[in-house]
Every structure is written in structure tokens, then in C-alpha cells.
Design a protein around this motif. Structure first.
Motif, PDB file in Angstrom:
ATOM      1  N   ARG A 164      45.699  46.746  38.525  1.00 52.95           N
ATOM      2  CA  ARG A 164      46.584  47.702  37.579  1.00 52.95           C
ATOM      3  C   ARG A 164      47.324  46.896  36.567  1.00 52.95           C
ATOM      4  O   ARG A 164      47.786  45.837  36.965  1.00 52.95           O
ATOM      5  CB  ARG A 164      47.718  48.393  38.694  1.00 52.95           C
ATOM      6  CG  ARG A 164      47.221  49.403  39.473  1.00 52.95           C
ATOM      7  CD  ARG A 164      46.514  50.521  39.002  1.00 52.95           C
ATOM      8  NE  ARG A 164      45.945  51.475  39.726  1.00 52.95           N
ATOM      9  CZ  ARG A 164      44.696  51.595  40.359  1.00 52.95           C
ATOM     10  NH1 ARG A 164      43.583  50.827  39.842  1.00 52.95           N
ATOM     11  NH2 ARG A 164      44.244  52.399  41.259  1.00 52.95           N
ATOM     12  N   ARG A 165      47.334  47.431  35.234  1.00 55.41           N
ATOM     13  CA  ARG A 165      48.104  46.812  34.235  1.00 55.41           C
ATOM     14  C   ARG A 165      49.377  46.907  34.626  1.00 55.41           C
ATOM     15  O   ARG A 165      50.016  48.098  34.920  1.00 55.41           O
ATOM     16  CB  ARG A 165      47.735  47.159  33.143  1.00 55.41           C
ATOM     17  CG  ARG A 165      46.303  46.718  32.708  1.00 55.41           C
ATOM     18  CD  ARG A 165      45.971  46.858  31.277  1.00 55.41           C
ATOM     19  NE  ARG A 165      44.505  46.200  31.012  1.00 55.41           N
ATOM     20  CZ  ARG A 165      44.128  44.926  31.141  1.00 55.41           C
ATOM     21  NH1 ARG A 165      45.139  44.016  31.230  1.00 55.41           N
ATOM     22  NH2 ARG A 165      42.860  44.687  30.685  1.00 55.41           N
ATOM     23  N   SER A 166      50.469  45.996  34.148  1.00 54.64           N
ATOM     24  CA  SER A 166      51.996  46.211  34.384  1.00 54.64           C
ATOM     25  C   SER A 166      52.805  45.687  33.304  1.00 54.64           C
ATOM     26  O   SER A 166      52.321  44.850  32.687  1.00 54.64           O
ATOM     27  CB  SER A 166      52.218  45.417  35.782  1.00 54.64           C
ATOM     28  OG  SER A 166      53.585  45.568  36.318  1.00 54.64           O
ATOM     29  N   SER A 167      54.073  46.065  33.338  1.00 55.89           N
ATOM     30  CA  SER A 167      55.104  45.334  32.333  1.00 55.89           C
ATOM     31  C   SER A 167      56.042  44.684  33.088  1.00 55.89           C
ATOM     32  O   SER A 167      56.926  44.313  32.757  1.00 55.89           O
ATOM     33  CB  SER A 167      55.673  46.530  31.668  1.00 55.89           C
ATOM     34  OG  SER A 167      56.474  47.831  32.610  1.00 55.89           O
ATOM     35  N   THR A 182      54.542  36.165  31.583  1.00 57.04           N
ATOM     36  CA  THR A 182      54.094  37.078  30.670  1.00 57.04           C
ATOM     37  C   THR A 182      54.886  38.623  31.310  1.00 57.04           C
ATOM     38  O   THR A 182      55.518  38.530  32.317  1.00 57.04           O
ATOM     39  CB  THR A 182      52.638  37.438  30.999  1.00 57.04           C
ATOM     40  OG1 THR A 182      52.034  38.368  30.191  1.00 57.04           O
ATOM     41  CG2 THR A 182      52.282  37.860  32.490  1.00 57.04           C
ATOM     42  N   ASN A 183      55.079  39.487  30.555  1.00 53.80           N
ATOM     43  CA  ASN A 183      55.367  40.752  30.718  1.00 53.80           C
ATOM     44  C   ASN A 183      54.103  41.710  30.444  1.00 53.80           C
ATOM     45  O   ASN A 183      54.348  42.806  30.486  1.00 53.80           O
ATOM     46  CB  ASN A 183      56.567  41.325  29.843  1.00 53.80           C
ATOM     47  CG  ASN A 183      56.191  41.217  28.452  1.00 53.80           C
ATOM     48  OD1 ASN A 183      55.116  40.976  28.053  1.00 53.80           O
ATOM     49  ND2 ASN A 183      56.953  41.766  27.719  1.00 53.80           N
ATOM     50  N   ARG A 184      52.678  41.406  30.532  1.00 58.28           N
ATOM     51  CA  ARG A 184      51.856  42.283  30.606  1.00 58.28           C
ATOM     52  C   ARG A 184      50.775  41.709  31.607  1.00 58.28           C
ATOM     53  O   ARG A 184      49.354  41.318  31.034  1.00 58.28           O
ATOM     54  CB  ARG A 184      51.298  42.221  29.284  1.00 58.28           C
ATOM     55  CG  ARG A 184      51.092  40.838  28.507  1.00 58.28           C
ATOM     56  CD  ARG A 184      50.997  41.132  26.917  1.00 58.28           C
ATOM     57  NE  ARG A 184      50.921  39.929  26.351  1.00 58.28           N
ATOM     58  CZ  ARG A 184      49.692  39.107  26.016  1.00 58.28           C
ATOM     59  NH1 ARG A 184      48.582  39.611  26.561  1.00 58.28           N
ATOM     60  NH2 ARG A 184      49.789  37.990  25.516  1.00 58.28           N
ATOM     61  N   TYR A 198      47.270  37.985  37.525  1.00 55.15           N
ATOM     62  CA  TYR A 198      46.369  37.380  36.530  1.00 55.15           C
ATOM     63  C   TYR A 198      47.216  37.510  34.903  1.00 55.15           C
ATOM     64  O   TYR A 198      48.052  38.591  34.820  1.00 55.15           O
ATOM     65  CB  TYR A 198      45.344  38.192  36.395  1.00 55.15           C
ATOM     66  CG  TYR A 198      44.256  37.897  37.570  1.00 55.15           C
ATOM     67  CD1 TYR A 198      43.252  37.127  37.264  1.00 55.15           C
ATOM     68  CD2 TYR A 198      44.452  38.592  38.613  1.00 55.15           C
ATOM     69  CE1 TYR A 198      42.391  36.951  38.295  1.00 55.15           C
ATOM     70  CE2 TYR A 198      43.580  38.165  39.720  1.00 55.15           C
ATOM     71  CZ  TYR A 198      42.454  37.395  39.691  1.00 55.15           C
ATOM     72  OH  TYR A 198      41.874  37.219  40.730  1.00 55.15           O
ATOM     73  N   PHE A 199      47.289  36.454  34.498  1.00 55.89           N
ATOM     74  CA  PHE A 199      48.075  36.059  33.269  1.00 55.89           C
ATOM     75  C   PHE A 199      46.915  36.291  32.135  1.00 55.89           C
ATOM     76  O   PHE A 199      45.926  35.534  32.203  1.00 55.89           O
ATOM     77  CB  PHE A 199      48.699  34.644  33.162  1.00 55.89           C
ATOM     78  CG  PHE A 199      49.682  34.822  34.221  1.00 55.89           C
ATOM     79  CD1 PHE A 199      51.234  34.909  33.822  1.00 55.89           C
ATOM     80  CD2 PHE A 199      49.541  34.256  35.650  1.00 55.89           C
ATOM     81  CE1 PHE A 199      52.207  34.850  34.681  1.00 55.89           C
ATOM     82  CE2 PHE A 199      50.613  34.142  36.435  1.00 55.89           C
ATOM     83  CZ  PHE A 199      51.924  34.212  36.068  1.00 55.89           C
ATOM     84  N   PRO A 200      47.312  36.613  30.872  1.00 59.13           N
ATOM     85  CA  PRO A 200      46.705  36.422  29.760  1.00 59.13           C
ATOM     86  C   PRO A 200      46.608  34.920  29.425  1.00 59.13           C
ATOM     87  O   PRO A 200      47.438  34.304  29.776  1.00 59.13           O
ATOM     88  CB  PRO A 200      47.398  37.228  28.721  1.00 59.13           C
ATOM     89  CG  PRO A 200      48.170  38.283  29.434  1.00 59.13           C
ATOM     90  CD  PRO A 200      48.562  37.602  30.614  1.00 59.13           C
ATOM     91  N   LEU A 266      58.657  34.326  40.150  1.00 62.21           N
ATOM     92  CA  LEU A 266      59.709  34.767  39.847  1.00 62.21           C
ATOM     93  C   LEU A 266      59.187  36.171  39.433  1.00 62.21           C
ATOM     94  O   LEU A 266      58.290  36.378  38.293  1.00 62.21           O
ATOM     95  CB  LEU A 266      60.718  34.326  38.549  1.00 62.21           C
ATOM     96  CG  LEU A 266      61.370  33.000  39.201  1.00 62.21           C
ATOM     97  CD1 LEU A 266      60.416  31.648  38.967  1.00 62.21           C
ATOM     98  CD2 LEU A 266      62.598  32.957  38.138  1.00 62.21           C
ATOM     99  N   LEU A 267      59.791  37.406  39.819  1.00 68.20           N
ATOM    100  CA  LEU A 267      59.312  38.846  39.227  1.00 68.20           C
ATOM    101  C   LEU A 267      60.807  39.292  38.741  1.00 68.20           C
ATOM    102  O   LEU A 267      61.613  39.439  39.406  1.00 68.20           O
ATOM    103  CB  LEU A 267      58.888  39.727  40.555  1.00 68.20           C
ATOM    104  CG  LEU A 267      57.657  38.882  41.291  1.00 68.20           C
ATOM    105  CD1 LEU A 267      57.231  39.690  42.364  1.00 68.20           C
ATOM    106  CD2 LEU A 267      56.347  38.794  40.190  1.00 68.20           C
TER     107      LEU A 267
END
Length: 280
Positions: A164-167, A182-184, A198-200, A266-267
């Protein structure tokens, strides 16, 4: 009183478990078919998390020769823990070889006449499976479900991998350095395993150096690993990418994931406790 499914599954991990499959299962070695069956079973040996296949003795075309020495018994060493799962017995790491068994039975060598190649097999001493032979997945050259080759190990029909993609704002730190932020992110939710973030590639803030390590996931594809270089220290195999994801997980292409249980997560700016997992 309600029962949490995770606890229900955990209570039986110390037992021999099996599930019939309608798929045609074939095993290949040295260019020959060792077995061809439509009556195969998915089998989880006691204390094992990953399944393999067992086939009826009558569907086996090769010679089955008892090993000269008895099967190695599973001891208390190399146990693993699944996050937030209460288990009935210490679990065996997938790195523990097939020849180690936590249940009674006879260890076998499977060989086609005229071939020097041999596969490891095991005939369990169990009322439901005594007419079946369990084969080591890694000791065969190829496995086919119907006409498609499978890799890694058979898929567990009760195991899911959701993406799932997330912000969500996700940041990973180590030794005072930000590894990625990231925030994506793409979040991967896998049965009984920790959430993976998973990070871009452009969200990674540190140098990644290619590692020789490779792995295969039957749900996601072939992964390669990366060492993380920090000024003070190099952390081996801390990150991975899927250079060859399966079609159904193609969205993992080009993304980077870290073992966050070895770093500080950190979330949304809130530090998370480090979890204990098989990869801690």
C-alpha cells in the motif's frame, strides 16, 4: 472468548502440518523427472515456517535409498522468533538445512538410475503421511507447479503480501545519520512479519555499496543486498532492492528497503522501539 488467528497458528507451529493441493507437482534433477503427482501435499515440518512438497511414494520415479546415518535431530540452537507470535516450540531458522528434522522419520537419498546426482528426502513417521515422501526444495534443479517453475519454496496458501502506498512520514536513522526519509513510502504487509517500509531511491541519504548477497522470495522475486557506508562504520547487507520483482509486485522496482530493526525508526516524527525479529 475470541481467538486471535495469529495465536491459533502459533500454537501449532511445533507440529507436523500439511495441506492438500490440486496442483500438478513435478521435481526435476539432472534433466530427469523424479516425481510427477496430482496428489501432492504442502508440508510444514515441526518448528518450520516455510513449506515444501510431499508426494505419494507411488508417484515417485526414482530410487529411494535410506541414508547410512539417522536424520539429524533439531536441537535448541538457531531458534527464530516471529514478531508478536506465541509459539508452541522454538522455531527453526530457514538457514537450518533440510537434513535437520524435528520429527521422527527416515532420511532418504533420491536418485534416478544411471545418474550420480541425488536429492535429499524424508519419509515421516506419521499416520497421515507415512505413504508420502518429503523432498528438499533446494536439492532439486527445478520444481514445476502445473507448467510453471517456482523458486525459493512453495507459496503458503495462508500467507499474504499486501502493498500500500502511504503518506506516512518515515525516517530511518543510525549512528546519528539519516539513512532515508520520505512521506511517500510503499508499505509492505506480510503475514506474521513486521511491516516493511520501502523508500524511493531519491529518499536515501547515504551511500549504498553493492553486496554479493542475493536472496529469493517466492512472493516478491529476486533481491540483491547493499552495504550502508557511514563515516564511522560500514553496515553489511542493511538494505535490499528487488531488481527482478514478479509481475504482481512490479511496484517494488527501484525502491529501497532497510532492516529497520537494526536502526532507529521514526513514524510521523515519533521514535519506534526496535523490534526483535529473525533479522535483528
Amino acid at each position: 472468548m475470541g481467538v486471535r488467528i495469529r495465536d491459533l497458528l502459533g500454537r501449532h507451529l511445533g507440529e507436523l502440518r500439511y495441506e492438500p493441493t490440486a496442483k500438478r507437482i513435478r521435481g526435476m534433477l539432472d534433466g530427469q523427472t523424479l516425481f510427477d503427482s496430482r496428489k501432492a501435499l504442502l508440508v510444514w515440518e515441526p518448528r518450520r515456517v516455510l513449506p515444501t512438497y510431499a508426494v505419494p511414494v507411488g508417484d515417485v520415479s526414482c530410487e529411494l535409498v535410506p541414508e547410512a546415518s539417522p536424520p539429524a535431530e533439531a536441537g535448541p540452537d538457531q531458534p527464530i522468533e516471529l514478531p508478536d507470535v506465541a509459539t508452541s516450540a522454538p522455531l527453526l531458522s530457514p538457514t537450518v538445512p533440510f537434513r535437520v528434522h524435528a520429527g521422527a522419520g527416515v532420511a532418504l537419498k533420491a536418485r534416478m538410475p544411471g545418474s550420480a546426482a541425488a536429492a535429499e528426502a524424508f519419509r515421516p513417521d506419521d499416520a497421515d503421511l507415512r505413504d508420502y515422501v518429503i523432498f528438499s526444495f533446494d536439492s532439486l534443479d527445478a520444481w514445476l507447479e502445473e507448467d510453471e517453475e517456482i523458486i525459493g519454496h512453495p507459496r503458503d496458501p495462508y500467507w499474504r503480501v499486501d502493498r500500500r502506498r502511504s503518506s506516512l512520514e518515515v525516517e530511518l536513522r543510525l549512528d546519528g545519520h539519516t539513512l532515508a526519509s520520505t512521506n511517500r513510502p510503499l508499505l509492505v504487509f506480510e503475514t506474521m512479519l513486521p511491516v516493511r517500509y520501502y523508500f524511493p531511491a531519491d529518499a536515501v541519504r547515504v551511500t549504498l555499496v553493492p553486496s554479493e548477497t542475493r536472496s529469493i522470495c517466492p512472493y516478491k522475486g529476486r533481491a540483491r543486498y547493499w552495504n550502508v557506508e557511514l563515516p564511522e562504520k560500514t553496515y553489511p547487507d542493511l538494505a535490499w532492492t528487488y531488481a527482478e520483482p514478479f509481475i504482481e509486485t512490479a511496484d517494488l522496482q527501484g525502491l529501497v528497503c532497510f532492516y529497520e530493526e537494526r536502526a532507529d525508526l521514526l513514524l510521523d516524527g515519533v521514535p519506534q522501539p526496535r523490534r526483535r525479529t529473525p533479522w535483528s
